[in-house]
Design a protein around this motif. Structure first.
Motif, mmCIF file in Angstrom:
data_model
loop_
_atom_site.group_PDB
_atom_site.id
_atom_site.type_symbol
_atom_site.label_atom_id
_atom_site.label_comp_id
_atom_site.label_asym_id
_atom_site.label_seq_id
_atom_site.Cartn_x
_atom_site.Cartn_y
_atom_site.Cartn_z
ATOM 1 N N THR A 122 32.472 43.281 22.766
ATOM 2 C CA THR A 122 32.747 43.210 24.201
ATOM 3 C C THR A 122 31.639 42.435 24.884
ATOM 4 N N SER A 123 31.985 41.822 25.992
ATOM 5 C CA SER A 123 30.971 41.132 26.793
ATOM 6 C C SER A 123 31.424 41.098 28.239
ATOM 7 N N ALA A 124 30.461 41.121 29.134
ATOM 8 C CA ALA A 124 30.749 41.000 30.565
ATOM 9 C C ALA A 124 30.936 39.522 30.887
ATOM 10 N N ILE A 125 32.027 39.196 31.539
ATOM 11 C CA ILE A 125 32.333 37.814 31.900
ATOM 12 C C ILE A 125 31.919 37.542 33.341
ATOM 13 N N ALA A 126 32.249 38.457 34.225
ATOM 14 C CA ALA A 126 31.920 38.359 35.650
ATOM 15 C C ALA A 126 31.827 39.780 36.181
ATOM 16 N N ALA A 127 31.430 39.920 37.418
ATOM 17 C CA ALA A 127 31.353 41.252 38.011
ATOM 18 C C ALA A 127 32.727 41.906 37.955
ATOM 19 N N GLY A 128 32.824 43.012 37.246
ATOM 20 C CA GLY A 128 34.081 43.739 37.165
ATOM 21 C C GLY A 128 35.054 43.226 36.123
ATOM 22 N N ALA A 129 34.666 42.243 35.306
ATOM 23 C CA ALA A 129 35.571 41.707 34.279
ATOM 24 C C ALA A 129 34.853 41.661 32.938
ATOM 25 N N SER A 130 35.573 42.051 31.891
ATOM 26 C CA SER A 130 35.003 42.077 30.549
ATOM 27 C C SER A 130 35.969 41.467 29.548
ATOM 28 N N GLU A 131 35.380 40.918 28.488
ATOM 29 C CA GLU A 131 36.172 40.402 27.378
ATOM 30 C C GLU A 131 36.129 41.400 26.241
ATOM 31 N N ILE A 132 37.272 41.617 25.620
ATOM 32 C CA ILE A 132 37.364 42.389 24.387
ATOM 33 C C ILE A 132 37.775 41.396 23.311
ATOM 34 N N LEU A 133 37.006 41.330 22.233
ATOM 35 C CA LEU A 133 37.264 40.406 21.132
ATOM 36 C C LEU A 133 37.482 41.210 19.862
ATOM 37 N N ALA A 134 38.559 40.912 19.154
ATOM 38 C CA ALA A 134 38.812 41.478 17.825
ATOM 39 C C ALA A 134 38.757 40.321 16.839
ATOM 40 N N TYR A 135 38.045 40.510 15.726
ATOM 41 C CA TYR A 135 37.946 39.445 14.738
ATOM 42 C C TYR A 135 37.860 40.038 13.339
ATOM 43 N N GLY A 136 38.290 39.239 12.370
ATOM 44 C CA GLY A 136 38.271 39.682 10.990
ATOM 45 C C GLY A 136 38.592 38.537 10.057
ATOM 46 N N THR A 137 38.760 38.853 8.797
ATOM 47 C CA THR A 137 39.037 37.865 7.764
ATOM 48 C C THR A 137 40.504 37.938 7.372
ATOM 49 N N ALA A 138 41.216 36.830 7.557
ATOM 50 C CA ALA A 138 42.626 36.757 7.164
ATOM 51 C C ALA A 138 42.708 36.510 5.668
ATOM 52 N N VAL A 139 43.541 37.301 4.991
ATOM 53 C CA VAL A 139 43.699 37.193 3.545
ATOM 54 C C VAL A 139 45.161 37.441 3.181
ATOM 55 N N THR A 140 45.468 37.098 1.931
ATOM 56 C CA THR A 140 46.715 37.581 1.344
ATOM 57 C C THR A 140 46.327 38.593 0.281
ATOM 58 N N LEU A 141 47.040 39.705 0.280
ATOM 59 C CA LEU A 141 46.797 40.794 -0.661
ATOM 60 C C LEU A 141 48.017 40.989 -1.531
ATOM 61 N N GLU A 142 47.787 41.439 -2.746
ATOM 62 C CA GLU A 142 48.898 41.867 -3.601
ATOM 63 C C GLU A 142 48.447 43.098 -4.378
ATOM 64 N N ASP A 143 49.403 43.879 -4.835
ATOM 65 C CA ASP A 143 49.099 45.084 -5.629
ATOM 66 C C ASP A 143 48.449 44.673 -6.933
ATOM 67 N N ARG A 144 47.549 45.521 -7.403
ATOM 68 C CA ARG A 144 46.874 45.279 -8.692
ATOM 69 C C ARG A 144 47.776 45.602 -9.821
#
Length: 106
Positions: free
Chosen positions: A84-106
């Protein structure tokens, strides 16, 4: 689409690493809700309107991250984090991030 905050999914094997994906949203406080929150600050208690606002923001960020992952052929996003980060007075950013992968059963 599997979304996980761990690096390895038990019983699954990463078959393709597709890179970083992210989704974000910027939200501002509602003046009426802000007034009610001010009263809660005096008397105590959960600021449920802000709890709801943040939950909606996190879900929007996840939805956008998931859409980006799907667009590049992923079936999972692992090692998901929020920032999260403050962008302006009274406004905030929520950021979600991760690693995109393809998965398969073992």
């Amino acid at each position: 689409m599997l979304i996980s905050n761990i690096e390895v999914v038990p019983g699954k094997r990463v078959t393709q690493h597709l890179g970083l994906v992210q989704g974000s949203t910027v939200r501002a406080k509602h003046a009426g809700k802000d007034l009610m929150a001010g009263f809660k600050n005096i008397f105590g208690g959960e600021l449920s309107s802000y709890t709801d606002l943040l939950q909606e923001s996190r879900q929007e960020a996840i939805d956008r991250m998931t859409a980006q992952a799907q667009s590049i052929g992923a079936n999972a996003v692992i090692n998901v984090r929020f920032a999260t980060s403050a962008i302006a007075a009274g406004a905030s950013e929520i950021l979600a991030y991760g690693t995109a992968v393809t998965l398969e059963d073992r």
